[in-house]
Design a protein around this motif. Structure first.
Motif, PDB file in Angstrom:
ATOM      1  N   GLN A 101      16.882  24.290  25.025  1.00 24.24           N
ATOM      2  CA  GLN A 101      16.295  23.597  23.875  1.00 24.24           C
ATOM      3  C   GLN A 101      17.368  22.848  23.093  1.00 24.24           C
ATOM      4  OE1 GLN A 101      14.109  26.636  21.761  1.00 24.24           O
ATOM      5  NE2 GLN A 101      12.775  27.009  23.516  1.00 24.24           N
ATOM      6  N   ASP A 102      18.544  23.441  22.928  1.00 25.28           N
ATOM      7  CA  ASP A 102      19.646  22.783  22.228  1.00 25.28           C
ATOM      8  C   ASP A 102      20.099  21.525  22.979  1.00 25.28           C
ATOM      9  OD1 ASP A 102      19.532  24.794  20.320  1.00 25.28           O
ATOM     10  OD2 ASP A 102      21.262  25.887  21.120  1.00 25.28           O
ATOM     11  N   GLN A 151      17.057  29.024  24.741  1.00 31.02           N
ATOM     12  CA  GLN A 151      17.601  28.399  23.536  1.00 31.02           C
ATOM     13  C   GLN A 151      18.654  27.359  23.891  1.00 31.02           C
ATOM     14  OE1 GLN A 151      16.449  28.776  20.279  1.00 31.02           O
ATOM     15  NE2 GLN A 151      17.695  26.944  20.131  1.00 31.02           N
ATOM     16  N   LYS A 152      19.486  27.640  24.867  1.00 31.39           N
ATOM     17  CA  LYS A 152      20.502  26.681  25.303  1.00 31.39           C
ATOM     18  C   LYS A 152      19.847  25.406  25.827  1.00 31.39           C
ATOM     19  CE  LYS A 152      24.060  30.071  26.452  1.00 31.39           C
ATOM     20  NZ  LYS A 152      24.822  30.722  27.531  1.00 31.39           N
ATOM     21  N   LEU A 210      18.256  19.687  24.922  1.00 37.43           N
ATOM     22  CA  LEU A 210      17.214  18.675  24.743  1.00 37.43           C
ATOM     23  C   LEU A 210      17.314  17.994  23.382  1.00 37.43           C
ATOM     24  CD1 LEU A 210      14.087  20.345  26.361  1.00 37.43           C
ATOM     25  CD2 LEU A 210      15.261  18.280  27.112  1.00 37.43           C
ATOM     26  N   LYS A 211      17.645  18.756  22.357  1.00 36.41           N
ATOM     27  CA  LYS A 211      17.805  18.165  21.022  1.00 36.41           C
ATOM     28  C   LYS A 211      18.915  17.120  21.035  1.00 36.41           C
ATOM     29  CE  LYS A 211      16.208  22.185  18.470  1.00 36.41           C
ATOM     30  NZ  LYS A 211      16.611  23.340  17.658  1.00 36.41           N
ATOM     31  N   VAL A 212      20.021  17.436  21.679  1.00 36.90           N
ATOM     32  CA  VAL A 212      21.151  16.501  21.741  1.00 36.90           C
ATOM     33  C   VAL A 212      20.751  15.251  22.536  1.00 36.90           C
ATOM     34  CG1 VAL A 212      23.476  16.164  22.671  1.00 36.90           C
ATOM     35  CG2 VAL A 212      22.903  18.290  21.487  1.00 36.90           C
ATOM     36  N   GLN A 268      17.814  14.005  22.951  1.00 40.50           N
ATOM     37  CA  GLN A 268      16.764  13.232  22.281  1.00 40.50           C
ATOM     38  C   GLN A 268      17.219  12.587  20.978  1.00 40.50           C
ATOM     39  OE1 GLN A 268      13.700  16.230  22.094  1.00 40.50           O
ATOM     40  NE2 GLN A 268      12.776  15.510  24.003  1.00 40.50           N
ATOM     41  N   GLU A 269      18.408  12.935  20.489  1.00 35.09           N
ATOM     42  CA  GLU A 269      18.903  12.327  19.265  1.00 35.09           C
ATOM     43  C   GLU A 269      19.229  10.856  19.518  1.00 35.09           C
ATOM     44  OE1 GLU A 269      22.305  14.420  17.744  1.00 35.09           O
ATOM     45  OE2 GLU A 269      21.137  16.167  17.198  1.00 35.09           O
TER      46      GLU A 269
END
Length: 111
Positions: free
Chosen positions: A97-98, A94-95, A100-102, A104-105
């Protein structure tokens, strides 16, 4: 004369700036065993050893053993990463994935 397996291990080890001692410790094997793999033409490692060495070097065991594939590709590195990822605890996944979200923003500061 070393085998292709030995050449690949040496090249990857040197690329990561590992000594034989360092790789041996990380791969849970002996320095002399790694030296034999890198320098002898009669290397016959177990799959367990190849898998441990591959994991430390960031490649797949298949890449190390494949006599046709001599250059490291992005796909090989991705597969090695995904194998490590699959073994992680859910919280660590989960960390990642989090993160990666940051990453890719879109850059909101430039707006």
């Amino acid at each position: 004369m070393p085998t292709l397996l030995g050449d690949k291990i040496r090249k990857l080890r040197q690329g990561k700036r590992f000594s034989l001692d360092q790789l041996a410790e990380l791969a849970d094997t002996s320095k002399s065993y790694l030296w034999e793999l890198e320098n002898r033409d009669t290397a016959n490692p177990t799959m367990d050893k190849v898998a441990k060495i591959a994991a430390v070097l960031g490649v797949t065991p298949e890449f190390l053993l494949d006599n046709q594939q001599t250059e490291l590709s992005e796909t090989v590195a991705d597969r090695a990463f995904f194998r490590k990822y699959q073994k992680l605890p859910a919280e660590t996944k989960q960390k990642i994935q989090d993160i990666l979200k940051v990453i890719q923003e879109p850059d909101k500061k430039s707006e």
